[in-house]
Design an enzyme around this catalytic site. Structure first.
Site, PDB file in Angstrom:
ATOM      1  N   THR A  31       0.852  -1.201   0.000  1.00  0.00           N
ATOM      2  CA  THR A  31       0.000   0.000   0.000  1.00  0.00           C
ATOM      3  C   THR A  31       0.887   1.251   0.000  1.00  0.00           C
ATOM      4  O   THR A  31       0.607   2.212  -0.733  1.00  0.00           O
ATOM      5  CB  THR A  31      -0.947  -0.006   1.219  1.00  0.00           C
ATOM      6  OG1 THR A  31      -1.447  -1.323   1.419  1.00  0.00           O
ATOM      7  CG2 THR A  31      -2.102   0.955   1.022  1.00  0.00           C
ATOM      8  N   GLY A  82       0.842   1.788   5.642  1.00  0.00           N
ATOM      9  CA  GLY A  82      -0.183   0.749   5.697  1.00  0.00           C
ATOM     10  C   GLY A  82      -0.236   0.090   7.063  1.00  0.00           C
ATOM     11  O   GLY A  82       0.435   0.524   8.003  1.00  0.00           O
ATOM     12  N   GLY A  96       4.332  -6.809   8.977  1.00  0.00           N
ATOM     13  CA  GLY A  96       4.266  -7.913   8.027  1.00  0.00           C
ATOM     14  C   GLY A  96       5.391  -7.813   6.993  1.00  0.00           C
ATOM     15  O   GLY A  96       5.898  -8.812   6.503  1.00  0.00           O
ATOM     16  N   GLU A 103       9.617   1.933  11.058  1.00  0.00           N
ATOM     17  CA  GLU A 103       8.292   2.554  10.914  1.00  0.00           C
ATOM     18  C   GLU A 103       7.917   3.248  12.228  1.00  0.00           C
ATOM     19  O   GLU A 103       7.412   4.376  12.233  1.00  0.00           O
ATOM     20  CB  GLU A 103       7.244   1.490  10.564  1.00  0.00           C
ATOM     21  CG  GLU A 103       7.409   0.945   9.152  1.00  0.00           C
ATOM     22  CD  GLU A 103       6.505  -0.237   8.828  1.00  0.00           C
ATOM     23  OE1 GLU A 103       6.308  -0.502   7.652  1.00  0.00           O
ATOM     24  OE2 GLU A 103       6.011  -0.899   9.751  1.00  0.00           O
TER      25      GLU A 103
HETATM   26  C1  5RP Z   1       5.518  -3.310   6.839  1.00  0.00           C
HETATM   27  C2  5RP Z   1       4.160  -2.979   7.342  1.00  0.00           C
HETATM   28  C3  5RP Z   1       3.090  -2.790   6.330  1.00  0.00           C
HETATM   29  O1  5RP Z   1       2.508  -1.540   6.517  1.00  0.00           O
HETATM   30  C4  5RP Z   1       2.052  -3.859   6.516  1.00  0.00           C
HETATM   31  O2  5RP Z   1       2.677  -5.127   6.448  1.00  0.00           O
HETATM   32  C5  5RP Z   1       0.954  -3.767   5.445  1.00  0.00           C
HETATM   33  O3  5RP Z   1       1.477  -4.121   4.213  1.00  0.00           O
HETATM   34  P1  5RP Z   1       0.649  -4.065   2.879  1.00  0.00           P
HETATM   35  O4  5RP Z   1       0.376  -2.640   2.568  1.00  0.00           O
HETATM   36  O5  5RP Z   1       1.561  -4.726   1.873  1.00  0.00           O
HETATM   37  O6  5RP Z   1      -0.617  -4.865   3.099  1.00  0.00           O
HETATM   38  O7  5RP Z   1       3.914  -2.853   8.510  1.00  0.00           O
HETATM   39  O8  5RP Z   1       6.404  -3.571   7.891  1.00  0.00           O
END
Ligand code: 5RP
Length: 225
Positions: A31, A82, A96, A103
């Site tokens: 995202t 995201g 994830g 972050e």
């Molecule tokens: C990365 C994150 C992402 O914001 C989270 O995994 C969401 O990912 P995506 O936008 O691919 O669904 O925390 O460390």
């Protein structure tokens, strides 16, 4: 509508939160990637960006957006990222994409956290998505025992399709904890932060989102906390 279309829709909406002449904090993941691509189209309006991962820094640079080291910056007007899960209070599970530590650091400097997510990320109770915890490699097993004592099932993250242990941008490892029903996200974040060897936990509750742009088939829903 596909999940990617929903992600793109929230990424486009997030441009409204970009403040002209400012440095923007930018998250990591699919995202966030859609957002970076939109940011590239209006790059002349911003001073630059602080990235939450090496991957994000590379994508920002590929669009010609100046990337600042956080140490060069005293204030970030807005952080856009995201989430893996978000609840009605704006508490999130993140990590994830393994970038949770950076972050969290970049978000901590930002005045406003704008979460961009497709509607599937909205949950009543956090915990169905395994909670990522970044640890120093030497503390891996010690921390896993403590996370198990909290009622979760910890598992060391490996590289996709391999048995090799995954290494983060910071040289850390990730433990993914499944089986948690997180009824008090702030308390659990505080508790896990106290475990020696933990670098960061992917619970963003003490500092949650201020706004969430949720992608739904009926359009982008704005939720303020
Ligand atoms: C990365 C994150 C992402 O914001 C989270 O995994 C969401 O990912 P995506 O936008 O691919 O669904 O925390 O460390």
């Amino acid at each position: 509508m596909t999940q990617d279309k929903l992600k793109q829709a929230v990424a486009i909406s997030a441009i409204d939160y970009v403040i002209d002449g400012e440095i923007i904090g930018v998250g990591t993941g699919s995202t966030a990637n859609f957002f970076i691509d939109e940011l590239g189209k209006i790059k002349h309006r911003i001073k630059g960006a602080v990235a939450s991962s090496e991957a994000t820094a590379a994508r920002l640079a590929s669009h010609g957006i100046p990337v600042y080291d956080l140490n060069e910056v005293t204030e970030i007007a807005v952080y856009i990222d995201g989430a893996d899960e978000i609840n009605a209070a704006g508490h999130m599970i993140k990590g994830g994409g393994a970038a949770l530590t950076r972050e969290k650091i970049v978000a901590s400097v930002a005045k406003q956290f704008v979460c961009i997510a497709d509607g599937s990320k909205l949950v009543e109770t956090l915990g169905k998505f395994p909670l990522p915890v970044e640890v120093l490699p030497m503390a891996r097993n010690a921390v896993m025992r403590q996370l198990a004592a909290l009622g979760g099932q910890p598992k060391v993250r490996t590289k996709a399709g391999s048995e090799e242990i995954f290494v983060t941008d910071n040289g850390g490892n990730i433990i993914d904890v499944s089986g948690l029903v997180i009824t008090d996200p702030v308390a659990l974040e505080t508790r896990i932060n106290q475990i020696v060897g933990v670098v960061a936990v992917g619970l963003f509750a003490a500092r949650g989102a201020n706004v969430c742009l949720l992608g739904t088939p009926d359009g982008v829903r704005t939720v303020k906390y």
